[in-house]
Write a protein that holds these residues in place. Structure first.
Motif, PDB file in Angstrom:
ATOM      1  N   PHE A   3       0.939   5.495  -2.385  1.00 44.43           N
ATOM      2  CA  PHE A   3       1.284   4.537  -3.522  1.00 44.43           C
ATOM      3  C   PHE A   3       2.126   5.091  -4.431  1.00 44.43           C
ATOM      4  O   PHE A   3       2.104   6.286  -4.489  1.00 44.43           O
ATOM      5  CB  PHE A   3      -0.190   4.095  -4.053  1.00 44.43           C
ATOM      6  N   ALA A   4       2.986   4.242  -5.224  1.00 39.96           N
ATOM      7  CA  ALA A   4       4.087   4.631  -6.054  1.00 39.96           C
ATOM      8  C   ALA A   4       3.695   4.011  -7.524  1.00 39.96           C
ATOM      9  O   ALA A   4       3.159   2.903  -7.740  1.00 39.96           O
ATOM     10  CB  ALA A   4       5.473   4.388  -5.585  1.00 39.96           C
ATOM     11  N   VAL A   5       3.921   4.706  -8.439  1.00 37.24           N
ATOM     12  CA  VAL A   5       3.587   4.237  -9.901  1.00 37.24           C
ATOM     13  C   VAL A   5       5.038   3.429 -10.113  1.00 37.24           C
ATOM     14  O   VAL A   5       6.211   3.764  -9.831  1.00 37.24           O
ATOM     15  CB  VAL A   5       3.582   5.179 -10.925  1.00 37.24           C
ATOM     16  N   LEU A   6       4.675   2.177 -10.653  1.00 37.05           N
ATOM     17  CA  LEU A   6       5.819   1.211 -10.949  1.00 37.05           C
ATOM     18  C   LEU A   6       6.611   1.903 -12.212  1.00 37.05           C
ATOM     19  O   LEU A   6       6.180   2.308 -13.240  1.00 37.05           O
ATOM     20  CB  LEU A   6       5.391  -0.176 -11.334  1.00 37.05           C
ATOM     21  N   SER A   7       7.893   1.897 -12.284  1.00 34.01           N
ATOM     22  CA  SER A   7       8.897   2.192 -13.444  1.00 34.01           C
ATOM     23  C   SER A   7       8.789   0.965 -14.358  1.00 34.01           C
ATOM     24  O   SER A   7       8.197  -0.192 -14.066  1.00 34.01           O
ATOM     25  CB  SER A   7      10.075   2.243 -13.028  1.00 34.01           C
ATOM     26  N   GLU A   8       9.370   1.212 -15.603  1.00 36.85           N
ATOM     27  CA  GLU A   8       9.154   0.392 -16.753  1.00 36.85           C
ATOM     28  C   GLU A   8      10.246  -0.889 -16.210  1.00 36.85           C
ATOM     29  O   GLU A   8       9.490  -1.961 -16.645  1.00 36.85           O
ATOM     30  CB  GLU A   8       9.940   1.006 -17.805  1.00 36.85           C
ATOM     31  N   GLU A  10      10.274  -2.164 -13.289  1.00 35.39           N
ATOM     32  CA  GLU A  10       9.678  -2.982 -12.051  1.00 35.39           C
ATOM     33  C   GLU A  10       8.553  -3.893 -12.838  1.00 35.39           C
ATOM     34  O   GLU A  10       8.123  -4.761 -12.793  1.00 35.39           O
ATOM     35  CB  GLU A  10       9.211  -1.840 -11.205  1.00 35.39           C
ATOM     36  N   VAL A  11       7.944  -2.931 -13.906  1.00 35.21           N
ATOM     37  CA  VAL A  11       6.729  -3.908 -14.689  1.00 35.21           C
ATOM     38  C   VAL A  11       7.290  -4.858 -15.371  1.00 35.21           C
ATOM     39  O   VAL A  11       6.594  -6.112 -15.196  1.00 35.21           O
ATOM     40  CB  VAL A  11       6.073  -2.631 -15.696  1.00 35.21           C
TER      41      VAL A  11
END
Length: 82
Positions: A3-8, A10-11
């Motif tokens: 899983f990857a954390v969304l960038s600003e 992408e959010v």
């Protein structure tokens, strides 16, 4: 599975969607609307309407509205095949 954390960015691109609550409300609302608004309602048309209503409800906004509307119309068409 990673899983990857969304960038600003992408959010910001996905903001406005209603997720699971929107999907539930969209599916239920579309299914009820199809069932009561179609005198020749049947299971394939109902399933099509619920599925597209759920997708539209999850997305929200103009895209969700368009998917829900076209799915309801397509549900009526699917229902006429049987």
């Amino acid at each position: 599975m990673a899983f990857a954390v969304l960038s600003e960015d992408e959010v910001a691109a996905v903001s406005g969607g209603f997720g699971i609550p929107g999907a539930v409300l969209g599916g239920v609302g579309s299914g009820i609307g199809y069932w009561y608004d179609n005198p020749s309602a049947n299971l394939p048309g109902l399933v099509t309407s619920i599925g597209t209503g759920a997708l539209g409800g999850a997305l929200g906004g103009v895209a969700g509205w368009g998917i829900g509307l076209s799915g309801g119309l397509y549900g009526n068409e699917v229902g006429s095949w049987y």
